[in-house]
Write a protein that holds these residues in place. Structure first.
Motif, PDB file in Angstrom:
ATOM      1  N   VAL A 230      -0.917   7.810  -3.780  1.00  9.46           N
ATOM      2  CA  VAL A 230      -1.367   6.611  -3.073  1.00  9.46           C
ATOM      3  C   VAL A 230      -2.276   5.770  -3.967  1.00  9.46           C
ATOM      4  CG1 VAL A 230      -2.661   5.750  -1.079  1.00  9.46           C
ATOM      5  CG2 VAL A 230      -1.157   7.719  -0.816  1.00  9.46           C
ATOM      6  N   GLU A 231      -3.098   6.435  -4.769  1.00  9.19           N
ATOM      7  CA  GLU A 231      -4.020   5.715  -5.656  1.00  9.19           C
ATOM      8  C   GLU A 231      -3.247   4.865  -6.671  1.00  9.19           C
ATOM      9  OE1 GLU A 231      -5.940   8.964  -3.687  1.00  9.19           O
ATOM     10  OE2 GLU A 231      -4.192   8.996  -5.016  1.00  9.19           O
ATOM     11  N   GLU A 232      -2.186   5.452  -7.229  1.00  6.81           N
ATOM     12  CA  GLU A 232      -1.362   4.704  -8.193  1.00  6.81           C
ATOM     13  C   GLU A 232      -0.657   3.530  -7.521  1.00  6.81           C
ATOM     14  OE1 GLU A 232       0.962   7.067 -11.280  1.00  6.81           O
ATOM     15  OE2 GLU A 232       0.390   8.652  -9.874  1.00  6.81           O
ATOM     16  N   ILE A 233      -0.149   3.765  -6.317  1.00  8.41           N
ATOM     17  CA  ILE A 233       0.542   2.704  -5.587  1.00  8.41           C
ATOM     18  C   ILE A 233      -0.421   1.562  -5.286  1.00  8.41           C
ATOM     19  CG2 ILE A 233       1.754   2.107  -3.445  1.00  8.41           C
ATOM     20  CD1 ILE A 233       2.722   5.048  -3.364  1.00  8.41           C
ATOM     21  N   GLU A 234      -1.618   1.918  -4.829  1.00  7.96           N
ATOM     22  CA  GLU A 234      -2.629   0.905  -4.506  1.00  7.96           C
ATOM     23  C   GLU A 234      -2.937   0.053  -5.735  1.00  7.96           C
ATOM     24  OE1 GLU A 234      -6.750   0.773  -1.886  1.00  7.96           O
ATOM     25  OE2 GLU A 234      -6.144   2.642  -2.866  1.00  7.96           O
ATOM     26  N   GLU A 235      -3.061   0.705  -6.878  1.00  6.70           N
ATOM     27  CA  GLU A 235      -3.351  -0.008  -8.120  1.00  6.70           C
ATOM     28  C   GLU A 235      -2.208  -0.962  -8.484  1.00  6.70           C
ATOM     29  OE1 GLU A 235      -4.185   1.009 -12.848  1.00  6.70           O
ATOM     30  OE2 GLU A 235      -4.394   2.578 -11.335  1.00  6.70           O
ATOM     31  N   LYS A 236      -0.961  -0.489  -8.325  1.00  4.90           N
ATOM     32  CA  LYS A 236       0.198  -1.320  -8.672  1.00  4.90           C
ATOM     33  C   LYS A 236       0.328  -2.523  -7.736  1.00  4.90           C
ATOM     34  CE  LYS A 236       3.053   2.350 -10.737  1.00  4.90           C
ATOM     35  NZ  LYS A 236       4.290   3.160 -10.589  1.00  4.90           N
ATOM     36  N   VAL A 237       0.109  -2.296  -6.446  1.00  8.17           N
ATOM     37  CA  VAL A 237       0.228  -3.390  -5.469  1.00  8.17           C
ATOM     38  C   VAL A 237      -0.849  -4.445  -5.727  1.00  8.17           C
ATOM     39  CG1 VAL A 237      -0.023  -4.000  -3.032  1.00  8.17           C
ATOM     40  CG2 VAL A 237       1.362  -2.019  -3.689  1.00  8.17           C
TER      41      VAL A 237
END
Length: 242
Positions: A230-237
């Protein structure tokens, strides 16, 4: 028709628009039915309502027909229109989300079957408080995942992913509580195990809502965020928004 959806209503071909709108409408109708199935299955358990539990199981045929119809419509769009870019992502994402919706329906049926059995036995077992709490959270997750899909809203999809992480933690906590109860009072082992299966189905429904939300991010950003923290996704978004 959803004016907030950036994929719909922008094509040169009005027929292409109509085909996309029609399948999108059917997809959202299926989502609404599945969302109601989950709510009814949990209510059937908590309110000892055998008739409602039977109705959830009966509706499974309708959900399955929706899945077949949507698959057929998406296949025809691919064959006739050869969509590209965001259109292609929408078709692919809807095809995958269609499968997740059908599986949410299957989990609702599992809960309804357990509810029907427990209704016949009577007496509310331990675990209903946890079931009510997690069930309420799951219904919100499904609703928000579908709303994010309808509006192709990556930010809201991200909120669903964060909610799924919370559900996973609460599921683990509820399972430990019920295991302790069974050890302390073995008389209710069978009934409490049934409630644990309900919680397991709710946790899986949360996973499917997460999958749908991941497809929203794929449509909106062109990012495949499956098997990503989720942390990586949040960063990408957030990077994509800047």
């Amino acid at each position: 028709m959803n004016p907030n959806n950036p994929v719909l209503n922008h094509h040169i071909s009005s027929q292409f628009n109509e085909e996309l709108i029609a399948v999108n409408t059917k997809f959202m109708a299926m989502g609404g039915l599945v969302e109601q199935q989950v709510a009814n299955a949990v209510h059937a358990l908590l309110d000892t309502n055998a008739n409602l539990a039977i109705d959830v199981q009966f509706q499974d045929n309708v959900v399955n027909q929706y899945e077949r119809d949507i698959d057929e419509a998406l296949t025809l769009i691919l064959a006739r229109r050869h969509p590209a870019a965001i259109d292609l992502r929408m078709v692919i994402a809807m095809s995958k989300a269609n499968t997740d919706l059908e599986r949410i329906g299957d989990e609702a049926v599992k809960i309804a079957r357990i509810a029907q059995n427990l209704c016949e036995e009577g007496e509310s077992p331990r675990g209903y408080v946890e079931t009510r709490h997690i069930g309420n959270q799951i219904r919100v997750m499904i609703h928000e995942a579908l709303d994010a899909f309808a509006r192709v809203d990556a930010e809201q999809a991200l909120k669903v992913l964060l909610a799924d992480a919370d559900i996973d933690r609460e599921y683990q906590s509820a399972t430990r509580t019920l295991m302790t109860y069974m050890i302390e009072d073995p008389r209710h082992i069978t009934r409490v195990i049934n409630v644990m299966w309900v919680l397991r189905s709710l946790e899986r429904i949360g996973d499917h809502a997460r999958n749908i939300s991941e497809q929203v991010i794929y449509i909106a950003k062109g990012l495949d965020v499956r098997h990503t923290s989720v942390e990586e996704i949040e960063e990408k978004v957030q990077k994509g928004n800047s």
